[in-house]
Design a protein around this motif. Structure first.
Motif, PDB file in Angstrom:
ATOM      1  N   GLY A 162       0.822  -1.211   0.000  1.00 43.15           N
ATOM      2  CA  GLY A 162       0.000   0.000   0.000  1.00 43.15           C
ATOM      3  C   GLY A 162       0.854   1.259   0.000  1.00 43.15           C
ATOM      4  O   GLY A 162       2.073   1.220  -0.003  1.00 43.15           O
ATOM      5  N   VAL A 163       0.199   2.369   0.029  1.00 43.20           N
ATOM      6  CA  VAL A 163       0.913   3.653   0.009  1.00 43.20           C
ATOM      7  C   VAL A 163       1.404   3.968   1.415  1.00 43.20           C
ATOM      8  O   VAL A 163       0.798   3.559   2.399  1.00 43.20           O
ATOM      9  CB  VAL A 163       0.000   4.794  -0.523  1.00 43.20           C
ATOM     10  CG1 VAL A 163      -0.377   4.539  -1.959  1.00 43.20           C
ATOM     11  CG2 VAL A 163      -1.235   4.944   0.326  1.00 43.20           C
ATOM     12  N   PRO A 164       2.520   4.700   1.527  1.00 42.79           N
ATOM     13  CA  PRO A 164       3.023   5.052   2.858  1.00 42.79           C
ATOM     14  C   PRO A 164       1.983   5.834   3.658  1.00 42.79           C
ATOM     15  O   PRO A 164       1.331   6.725   3.150  1.00 42.79           O
ATOM     16  CB  PRO A 164       4.243   5.921   2.556  1.00 42.79           C
ATOM     17  CG  PRO A 164       4.690   5.493   1.197  1.00 42.79           C
ATOM     18  CD  PRO A 164       3.422   5.127   0.468  1.00 42.79           C
ATOM     19  N   GLY A 165       1.828   5.449   4.912  1.00 45.02           N
ATOM     20  CA  GLY A 165       0.871   6.106   5.796  1.00 45.02           C
ATOM     21  C   GLY A 165      -0.485   5.443   5.841  1.00 45.02           C
ATOM     22  O   GLY A 165      -1.298   5.783   6.692  1.00 45.02           O
ATOM     23  N   SER A 166      -0.749   4.503   4.955  1.00 47.27           N
ATOM     24  CA  SER A 166      -2.054   3.843   4.964  1.00 47.27           C
ATOM     25  C   SER A 166      -2.058   2.701   5.979  1.00 47.27           C
ATOM     26  O   SER A 166      -1.019   2.230   6.431  1.00 47.27           O
ATOM     27  CB  SER A 166      -2.388   3.301   3.571  1.00 47.27           C
ATOM     28  OG  SER A 166      -1.517   2.252   3.232  1.00 47.27           O
TER      29      SER A 166
ATOM     30  N   ARG B 191      -0.290  -0.428   4.768  1.00 51.56           N
ATOM     31  CA  ARG B 191       1.174  -0.324   4.865  1.00 51.56           C
ATOM     32  C   ARG B 191       1.642  -0.579   6.298  1.00 51.56           C
ATOM     33  O   ARG B 191       2.610  -1.288   6.530  1.00 51.56           O
ATOM     34  CB  ARG B 191       1.627   1.064   4.394  1.00 51.56           C
ATOM     35  CG  ARG B 191       3.089   1.328   4.531  1.00 51.56           C
ATOM     36  CD  ARG B 191       3.865   0.542   3.542  1.00 51.56           C
ATOM     37  NE  ARG B 191       5.263   0.948   3.594  1.00 51.56           N
ATOM     38  CZ  ARG B 191       6.173   0.484   2.809  1.00 51.56           C
ATOM     39  NH1 ARG B 191       5.849  -0.380   1.878  1.00 51.56           N
ATOM     40  NH2 ARG B 191       7.405   0.860   2.921  1.00 51.56           N
ATOM     41  N   VAL B 192       0.923  -0.021   7.267  1.00 53.35           N
ATOM     42  CA  VAL B 192       1.289  -0.213   8.672  1.00 53.35           C
ATOM     43  C   VAL B 192       1.147  -1.684   9.064  1.00 53.35           C
ATOM     44  O   VAL B 192       2.030  -2.251   9.714  1.00 53.35           O
ATOM     45  CB  VAL B 192       0.430   0.691   9.578  1.00 53.35           C
ATOM     46  CG1 VAL B 192       0.607   0.349  11.048  1.00 53.35           C
ATOM     47  CG2 VAL B 192       0.759   2.155   9.334  1.00 53.35           C
ATOM     48  N   LEU B 193       0.064  -2.329   8.652  1.00 59.03           N
ATOM     49  CA  LEU B 193      -0.127  -3.746   8.949  1.00 59.03           C
ATOM     50  C   LEU B 193       0.929  -4.605   8.277  1.00 59.03           C
ATOM     51  O   LEU B 193       1.420  -5.578   8.861  1.00 59.03           O
ATOM     52  CB  LEU B 193      -1.532  -4.189   8.543  1.00 59.03           C
ATOM     53  CG  LEU B 193      -2.676  -3.641   9.388  1.00 59.03           C
ATOM     54  CD1 LEU B 193      -4.010  -4.073   8.812  1.00 59.03           C
ATOM     55  CD2 LEU B 193      -2.538  -4.082  10.832  1.00 59.03           C
ATOM     56  N   HIS B 194       1.290  -4.264   7.036  1.00 60.84           N
ATOM     57  CA  HIS B 194       2.335  -4.992   6.322  1.00 60.84           C
ATOM     58  C   HIS B 194       3.662  -4.898   7.076  1.00 60.84           C
ATOM     59  O   HIS B 194       4.330  -5.909   7.294  1.00 60.84           O
ATOM     60  CB  HIS B 194       2.476  -4.432   4.900  1.00 60.84           C
ATOM     61  CG  HIS B 194       3.671  -4.950   4.171  1.00 60.84           C
ATOM     62  ND1 HIS B 194       3.737  -6.224   3.661  1.00 60.84           N
ATOM     63  CD2 HIS B 194       4.865  -4.369   3.876  1.00 60.84           C
ATOM     64  CE1 HIS B 194       4.904  -6.399   3.075  1.00 60.84           C
ATOM     65  NE2 HIS B 194       5.608  -5.283   3.203  1.00 60.84           N
ATOM     66  N   VAL B 195       4.042  -3.706   7.489  1.00 58.07           N
ATOM     67  CA  VAL B 195       5.313  -3.519   8.196  1.00 58.07           C
ATOM     68  C   VAL B 195       5.289  -4.229   9.549  1.00 58.07           C
ATOM     69  O   VAL B 195       6.271  -4.859   9.946  1.00 58.07           O
ATOM     70  CB  VAL B 195       5.633  -2.017   8.343  1.00 58.07           C
ATOM     71  CG1 VAL B 195       6.803  -1.786   9.262  1.00 58.07           C
ATOM     72  CG2 VAL B 195       5.919  -1.409   6.978  1.00 58.07           C
TER      73      VAL B 195
END
Length: 133
Positions: free
Chosen positions: A26-30, A33-37
């Motif tokens: 996903g895009v940074p900040g979404s 993206r947070v769940l992926h990281v």
């Protein structure tokens, strides 16, 4: 039944971390993206703990000192740092950062498996600190 509860919970946590890690970034900040990281970091922590456990068994067999057992995390740190520096020109990679960030877990786990009497945060005991062959 209780004997299988801890491995089952650990297995489910690993599967959940793997599922989060393979989500599209996903895009940074979404939120995706947070769940992926978060999934990548959890998976890299689990990988480092597993590597530490296996090298702890090797340290027992080879009779490494506690200091040598803790050095297991150093190659993981160097691999993560080299991969992070290599990919930094494009964008930071959470896989390499996770490998590097949790590398000390591998060393601590290895020492704890080889020397269970030594606490997690204790220094290496002086009677084991000499180099053994």
């Amino acid at each position: 039944m209780k004997r299988f509860l801890a491995p089952a919970v650990l297995g489910l946590a690993c599967l959940f971390a793997l599922w989060l890690a393979v989500l599209p970034a996903g895009v940074p900040g979404s939120l995706t993206r947070v769940l992926h990281v978060l999934g990548v970091f959890a998976l890299m922590a689990i990988v480092n703990l597993g590597v530490g456990y296996l090298f702890g068994l090797l340290a027992l067999r080879r009779q490494w000192s506690p200091f040598q057992s803790r050095l297991v995390g150093l190659p993981l740190f160097l691999c993560g740092a080299a991969g992070l520096v290599r990919t930094m020109e494009f964008r930071p990679d959470p896989w390499f950062f996770g490998l590097m960030a949790f590398s000390t877990l591998a060393g601590q786990m290895s020492r704890k498996v080889a020397y269970p009497e030594v606490g997690w945060l204790e220094s290496d005991p002086p009677e084991h600190s000499e180099h053994r062959h």
